[in-house]
Write an enzyme that holds these catalytic residues in place. Structure first.
Site, mmCIF file in Angstrom:
data_model
loop_
_atom_site.group_PDB
_atom_site.id
_atom_site.type_symbol
_atom_site.label_atom_id
_atom_site.label_comp_id
_atom_site.label_asym_id
_atom_site.label_seq_id
_atom_site.Cartn_x
_atom_site.Cartn_y
_atom_site.Cartn_z
ATOM 1 N N SER A 104 0.832 -1.202 0.000
ATOM 2 C CA SER A 104 0.000 0.000 0.000
ATOM 3 C C SER A 104 0.872 1.260 0.000
ATOM 4 O O SER A 104 1.746 1.413 -0.855
ATOM 5 C CB SER A 104 -0.959 -0.048 1.197
ATOM 6 O OG SER A 104 -1.975 0.919 1.083
ATOM 7 N N ASP A 221 -10.162 -4.775 -4.608
ATOM 8 C CA ASP A 221 -9.360 -4.225 -3.517
ATOM 9 C C ASP A 221 -10.191 -3.350 -2.573
ATOM 10 O O ASP A 221 -10.108 -3.461 -1.364
ATOM 11 C CB ASP A 221 -8.200 -3.416 -4.107
ATOM 12 C CG ASP A 221 -7.297 -2.813 -3.068
ATOM 13 O OD1 ASP A 221 -6.277 -3.443 -2.743
ATOM 14 O OD2 ASP A 221 -7.603 -1.718 -2.557
ATOM 15 N N HIS A 276 -8.422 -5.103 0.314
ATOM 16 C CA HIS A 276 -7.149 -4.430 0.529
ATOM 17 C C HIS A 276 -6.405 -4.937 1.764
ATOM 18 O O HIS A 276 -5.196 -5.166 1.721
ATOM 19 C CB HIS A 276 -7.369 -2.921 0.643
ATOM 20 C CG HIS A 276 -6.105 -2.134 0.666
ATOM 21 N ND1 HIS A 276 -5.266 -2.030 -0.429
ATOM 22 C CD2 HIS A 276 -5.504 -1.433 1.662
ATOM 23 C CE1 HIS A 276 -4.224 -1.286 -0.129
ATOM 24 N NE2 HIS A 276 -4.336 -0.912 1.137
#
Length: 295
Positions: A104, A221, A276
């Site tokens: 990320s 995601d 995610h």
């Protein structure tokens, strides 16, 4: 160095035992350095560390314990030098190289590390669901940072010297505010070579020292927006996604992305059905997208 395979037979097992005991060779893998994402810390990467050590026994895995949780909101140019200190200390003890696995927001920190660190020895850089081309979406993460603010208004907060002190603003890329993004964002436009600067050539050379770039992301995601940003795709002014190969920074080879692609050293991996916050605990993703590159 990997030990040679010994053919089965009456002398095979004994020969292998003698080779190992004599110390002629041992199985060894490059150290893996993990950089966490926004609102994360080492705790979230215990499963991923276990995956690595299970399939590659003896691997030294380090999750850098810096700017955890709310501290991850600190500006990225403040975080990068501190991450570099930890990165350098591991790298100097690994003459055969290291792997960099970054999740990320951590993917952007790692890109900055690679670009601004001469003579690094990173072999493979794995970017796991990272907003490499920017972020522009109404997500739960946005609400954690800017409560009750919708994406179309975030530029009022981010594109000034005060907003640039919040990490998410360093990669907020409003496709409807292109001029303001290029003028006022002091992180991502420099990293992507979208705004010319005096270090562009050196940063490009540094980044191209990696031997493999692995990009991982997927359509479910739920945070990275558009999800194709994890593969360097992004919105145009009409919010249609423009794929990586048609992005200006790719066409201009501004930071070496096109060169990596032409070298055959750019790998993309797309997985559906992954949220995610579960990328780093999904063994299927690890097996399909990461395992082979972490030797």
């Amino acid at each position: 160095m990997k030990c040679p395979r010994v053919a089965a037979g009456s002398h095979g097992p004994m020969l292998l035992l003698l080779v190992v005991v004599a110390g002629v060779c041992v199985d060894s893998y490059k150290p893996v350095i993990i950089v966490h994402g926004i609102f994360d810390g080492p705790q979230q990467f215990q499963n991923l560390s276990r995956f690595i050590k299970k399939v590659h026994p003896g691997t030294e895995v380090t999750v850098i314990d810096l700017y955890d949780d709310l501290l991850s909101l600190q500006p990225l140019w403040k975080q990068v030098p501190d991450f570099r200190q930890s990165f350098n200390s591991i790298m100097k003890n690994a003459p055969d190289g290291v792997h960099l696995l970054c999740f990320s927001q951590g993917g952007l920190i790692c890109r900055a590390l690679l670009s601004t660190t001469p003579n690094h020895n990173v072999h493979t850089f794995i970017s796991l669901s990272s907003p490499l081309a920017g972020q522009y979406g109404d997500t739960d993460y946005l609400q954690k940072v800017f409560h009750k603010t919708v994406k179309k208004n975030v530029h009022f907060i981010c594109y000034n010297k005060f907003g640039q002190k919040v990490s998410i603003c360093d990669y907020w890329n409003d496709p409807h505010q292109r001029r303001s993004y290029l003028r006022n964002n002091i992180f991502l436009p420099l990293l992507n070579g979208e705004r010319p600067h005096s270090d562009m050539k050196a940063w490009r050379e540094n980044f191209l020292q990696i031997e493999k770039l692995v990009l991982i992301g997927g359509p479910d995601d739920g945070v990275i927006t558009p999800w194709q940003s994890s593969h360097f795709g992004f919105y145009d002014s009409s919010e249609n996604v423009v794929e990586m190969q048609k992005q200006e920074f790719y066409l201009n080879d501004a930071f070496g992305l096109k060169t990596l692609d032409q070298r055959g050293d750019l790998v993309t991996c797309v997985h559906s059905g992954v949220k995610h916050t579960t990328w780093h605990s999904n063994f299927t993703v690890f097996r399909d997208c990461m395992e082979k590159w972490l030797t």
